[in-house]
Enzyme design. Structure first.
Site, PDB file in Angstrom:
ATOM      1  N   GLY A  66      -8.351   5.506   6.910  1.00 28.15           N
ATOM      2  CA  GLY A  66      -7.882   6.854   7.025  1.00 28.15           C
ATOM      3  C   GLY A  66      -6.379   6.909   7.275  1.00 28.15           C
ATOM      4  O   GLY A  66      -5.863   7.940   6.785  1.00 28.15           O
ATOM      5  N   ASP A  81      -7.034  -5.187   4.973  1.00 25.11           N
ATOM      6  CA  ASP A  81      -6.127  -4.164   4.950  1.00 25.11           C
ATOM      7  C   ASP A  81      -6.044  -3.371   6.270  1.00 25.11           C
ATOM      8  O   ASP A  81      -7.076  -3.094   7.062  1.00 25.11           O
ATOM      9  CB  ASP A  81      -7.006  -3.183   3.904  1.00 25.11           C
ATOM     10  CG  ASP A  81      -6.093  -2.096   3.558  1.00 25.11           C
ATOM     11  OD1 ASP A  81      -5.072  -1.581   4.250  1.00 25.11           O
ATOM     12  OD2 ASP A  81      -6.974  -1.016   2.930  1.00 25.11           O
ATOM     13  N   HIS A 140      -8.524   1.485  -3.860  1.00 25.11           N
ATOM     14  CA  HIS A 140      -9.416   1.568  -2.702  1.00 25.11           C
ATOM     15  C   HIS A 140     -10.032   2.851  -2.413  1.00 25.11           C
ATOM     16  O   HIS A 140      -9.301   3.790  -1.867  1.00 25.11           O
ATOM     17  CB  HIS A 140      -8.645   1.073  -1.320  1.00 25.11           C
ATOM     18  CG  HIS A 140      -9.329   0.794   0.158  1.00 25.11           C
ATOM     19  ND1 HIS A 140      -8.774   0.790   1.124  1.00 25.11           N
ATOM     20  CD2 HIS A 140     -10.774   1.270   0.156  1.00 25.11           C
ATOM     21  CE1 HIS A 140      -9.553   0.862   2.110  1.00 25.11           C
ATOM     22  NE2 HIS A 140     -10.769   1.102   1.564  1.00 25.11           N
ATOM     23  N   ASP A 199      -4.444   4.143  -1.976  1.00 29.41           N
ATOM     24  CA  ASP A 199      -5.653   4.446  -1.159  1.00 29.41           C
ATOM     25  C   ASP A 199      -6.082   5.785  -1.622  1.00 29.41           C
ATOM     26  O   ASP A 199      -5.536   6.655  -1.581  1.00 29.41           O
ATOM     27  CB  ASP A 199      -5.003   4.696   0.398  1.00 29.41           C
ATOM     28  CG  ASP A 199      -4.943   3.059   1.008  1.00 29.41           C
ATOM     29  OD1 ASP A 199      -5.994   2.207   0.737  1.00 29.41           O
ATOM     30  OD2 ASP A 199      -3.964   2.749   1.469  1.00 29.41           O
ATOM     31  N   MET A 231      -8.312   9.130  -0.732  1.00 26.71           N
ATOM     32  CA  MET A 231      -9.187   9.450   0.235  1.00 26.71           C
ATOM     33  C   MET A 231      -9.577  10.834  -0.052  1.00 26.71           C
ATOM     34  O   MET A 231      -8.849  11.755  -0.573  1.00 26.71           O
ATOM     35  CB  MET A 231      -8.350   9.692   1.622  1.00 26.71           C
ATOM     36  CG  MET A 231      -7.570   8.083   2.027  1.00 26.71           C
ATOM     37  SD  MET A 231      -6.683   8.332   3.429  1.00 26.71           S
ATOM     38  CE  MET A 231      -6.160   6.555   3.779  1.00 26.71           C
ATOM     39  N   HIS A 256      -1.470  -1.664  -4.107  1.00 29.05           N
ATOM     40  CA  HIS A 256      -2.731  -0.567  -3.641  1.00 29.05           C
ATOM     41  C   HIS A 256      -2.711   0.917  -3.184  1.00 29.05           C
ATOM     42  O   HIS A 256      -1.758   1.078  -2.745  1.00 29.05           O
ATOM     43  CB  HIS A 256      -2.907  -1.654  -1.886  1.00 29.05           C
ATOM     44  CG  HIS A 256      -4.125  -1.325  -1.292  1.00 29.05           C
ATOM     45  ND1 HIS A 256      -5.280  -1.828  -1.495  1.00 29.05           N
ATOM     46  CD2 HIS A 256      -4.201  -0.341  -0.297  1.00 29.05           C
ATOM     47  CE1 HIS A 256      -6.179  -1.286  -0.708  1.00 29.05           C
ATOM     48  NE2 HIS A 256      -5.717  -0.339  -0.043  1.00 29.05           N
ATOM     49  N   GLY A 271      -2.380   5.007   7.794  1.00 25.80           N
ATOM     50  CA  GLY A 271      -1.439   3.650   8.062  1.00 25.80           C
ATOM     51  C   GLY A 271      -0.911   3.607   9.505  1.00 25.80           C
ATOM     52  O   GLY A 271      -1.051   4.534  10.318  1.00 25.80           O
ATOM     53  N   MET A 313     -11.826   5.530  -0.546  1.00 28.59           N
ATOM     54  CA  MET A 313     -12.483   6.024   0.690  1.00 28.59           C
ATOM     55  C   MET A 313     -13.058   7.379   0.546  1.00 28.59           C
ATOM     56  O   MET A 313     -12.446   8.515   0.905  1.00 28.59           O
ATOM     57  CB  MET A 313     -11.291   5.947   1.788  1.00 28.59           C
ATOM     58  CG  MET A 313     -10.990   4.490   2.077  1.00 28.59           C
ATOM     59  SD  MET A 313      -9.289   4.252   3.184  1.00 28.59           S
ATOM     60  CE  MET A 313      -8.379   4.139   1.656  1.00 28.59           C
ATOM     61  N   SER A 332       0.893  -1.206   0.036  1.00 29.59           N
ATOM     62  CA  SER A 332       0.034   0.060   0.033  1.00 29.59           C
ATOM     63  C   SER A 332       0.795   1.217  -0.120  1.00 29.59           C
ATOM     64  O   SER A 332       1.844   1.373   0.818  1.00 29.59           O
ATOM     65  CB  SER A 332      -0.945   0.159   1.158  1.00 29.59           C
ATOM     66  OG  SER A 332      -1.451   1.307   1.348  1.00 29.59           O
ATOM     67  N   MET A 344     -11.725  -4.138   6.146  1.00 27.77           N
ATOM     68  CA  MET A 344     -10.927  -3.230   6.853  1.00 27.77           C
ATOM     69  C   MET A 344     -10.568  -3.716   8.253  1.00 27.77           C
ATOM     70  O   MET A 344     -11.524  -3.784   8.931  1.00 27.77           O
ATOM     71  CB  MET A 344     -11.719  -1.977   6.885  1.00 27.77           C
ATOM     72  CG  MET A 344     -11.595  -1.123   5.446  1.00 27.77           C
ATOM     73  SD  MET A 344      -9.847  -0.926   4.748  1.00 27.77           S
ATOM     74  CE  MET A 344      -8.871  -0.239   6.210  1.00 27.77           C
TER      75      MET A 344
HETATM   76  C1  DX5 Z   1      -5.787   2.789   5.502  1.00 27.34           C
HETATM   77  C2  DX5 Z   1      -5.453   2.114   4.144  1.00 27.34           C
HETATM   78  C3  DX5 Z   1      -4.498   1.013   4.266  1.00 27.34           C
HETATM   79  C4  DX5 Z   1      -3.303   1.476   4.928  1.00 27.34           C
HETATM   80  C5  DX5 Z   1      -2.801   0.437   5.507  1.00 27.34           C
HETATM   81  O1  DX5 Z   1      -6.958   3.525   5.602  1.00 27.34           O
HETATM   82  O2  DX5 Z   1      -6.445   1.608   3.400  1.00 27.34           O
HETATM   83  O3  DX5 Z   1      -4.368   0.727   2.974  1.00 27.34           O
HETATM   84  O4  DX5 Z   1      -2.138   1.729   4.020  1.00 27.34           O
HETATM   85  O5  DX5 Z   1      -1.598   0.591   6.488  1.00 27.34           O
HETATM   86  P1  DX5 Z   1      -0.797  -0.384   7.394  1.00 27.34           P
HETATM   87  O6  DX5 Z   1      -0.328  -1.573   6.534  1.00 27.34           O
HETATM   88  O7  DX5 Z   1       0.255   0.490   7.831  1.00 27.34           O
HETATM   89  O8  DX5 Z   1      -1.826  -0.450   8.527  1.00 27.34           O
HETATM   90 ZN    ZN Z   2      -6.642   0.774   1.707  1.00 21.46          ZN
END
Ligand code: DX5
Ligand code: ZN
Length: 243
Positions: free
Chosen positions: A141, A174, A65, A34, A36, A32, A143, A67, A7, A136
């Site tokens: 939101g 994720d 993904h 993200d 947002m 992946h 990492g 969001m 990601s 999830m």
């Molecule tokens: C969070 C994201 C994830 C994020 C996961 O909202 O959807 O894809 O990158 O991060 P880690 O692997 O650091 O938990």
């Molecule tokens: Zn994600």
């Protein structure tokens, strides 16, 4: 077969192409991404121009993904930018069935995502139309958050439902996927493993992707030798003592 989906949320955005290629050398097989909007989740990230640049940096599928509050409006722009998979949140789509159709019509593989507080069974009506279901395992939101253990139940339920309904969707997870959680996650049935911090957090995505994927494959091997049996109460697939 388990796959690792690095990601890019935790990558160094100033060196994005290079970082993605390093994660690919380490065994990442889908990237992946993200997306947002600062409304559905309290953070802002990237849009179609970045996906367009990523498309030139790698041949791997790009898993977007979404969001965001209004994913339907962005299906076209992301498809044109080169996205291959697109997952939308159950919680964000007023007409989820229509959104999934729209993604498919744009030539992308549709996926549906649920937040930690949403139950898997709510997805039953659309399970037949998705390529992947994303659980999830943190609140979306950011990492680097801790894995929510209840997510393991959801992964097991998705595996069970897939068999019961005779479907073939893939099970994606994720959030908080790391060395200390990956064995349980794979054992519970996840096949598409998204990892941000565990791949990019230490500045060596090739090495860290490789190590994480190795751990996942090891857990997968173990789980195929000793499949988990809920009736026996066995943990992690280990046979019960005295049997
Ligand atoms: C969070 C994201 C994830 C994020 C996961 O909202 O959807 O894809 O990158 O991060 P880690 O692997 O650091 O938990
Ligand atoms: Zn994600």
């Amino acid at each position: 077969m388990v796959e690792l989906l690095p990601s890019i949320l935790s990558a160094d955005f100033a060196r994005l192409g290079e970082q993605v290629r390093a994660a690919e050398r380490g065994g990442g097989s889908v990237i992946h991404v993200d997306v947002m909007d600062g409304h559905f989740v309290p953070n802002l990230t990237i849009g179609p121009p970045v996906v367009k640049s990523l498309r030139r940096a790698t041949d791997l599928p790009l898993d977007c993904h979404m969001m965001i509050e209004n994913p339907d409006e962005f299906v076209g722009p992301f498809a044109e930018a080169g996205a291959n998979w697109m997952s939308v949140h159950y919680e964000a789509c007023r007409h989820l069935h229509r959104s999934l159709q729209l993604i498919e019509q744009h030539g992308m593989k549709p996926g549906v995502v649920i937040n930690p507080a949403t139950e898997v069974d709510l997805l039953i009506p659309v399970l037949g139309m998705v390529h992947h279901v994303l659980v999830m395992s943190v609140n979306p939101g950011f990492g680097g958050q801790s894995f929510i253990p209840y997510s393991l139940k959801k992964l097991r339920r998705l595996k069970e439902l897939r068999q019961e309904l005779g479907l073939s969707y893939r099970i994606e997870v994720d959030g908080g996927v790391a060395h200390d959680t990956i064995a349980d996650i794979v054992q519970a049935g996840a096949e598409l493993l998204v990892a941000g911090n565990a791949v990019f957090g230490d500045g060596n995505p090739e090495r860290d992707a490789r190590a994480l994927l190795e751990a996942a494959r090891k857990a997968e091997k173990k789980s195929s030798k000793f499949p988990p049996s809920r009736k026996s109460g066995a943990k992690n697939g280990a046979p019960r003592r005295g049997r």
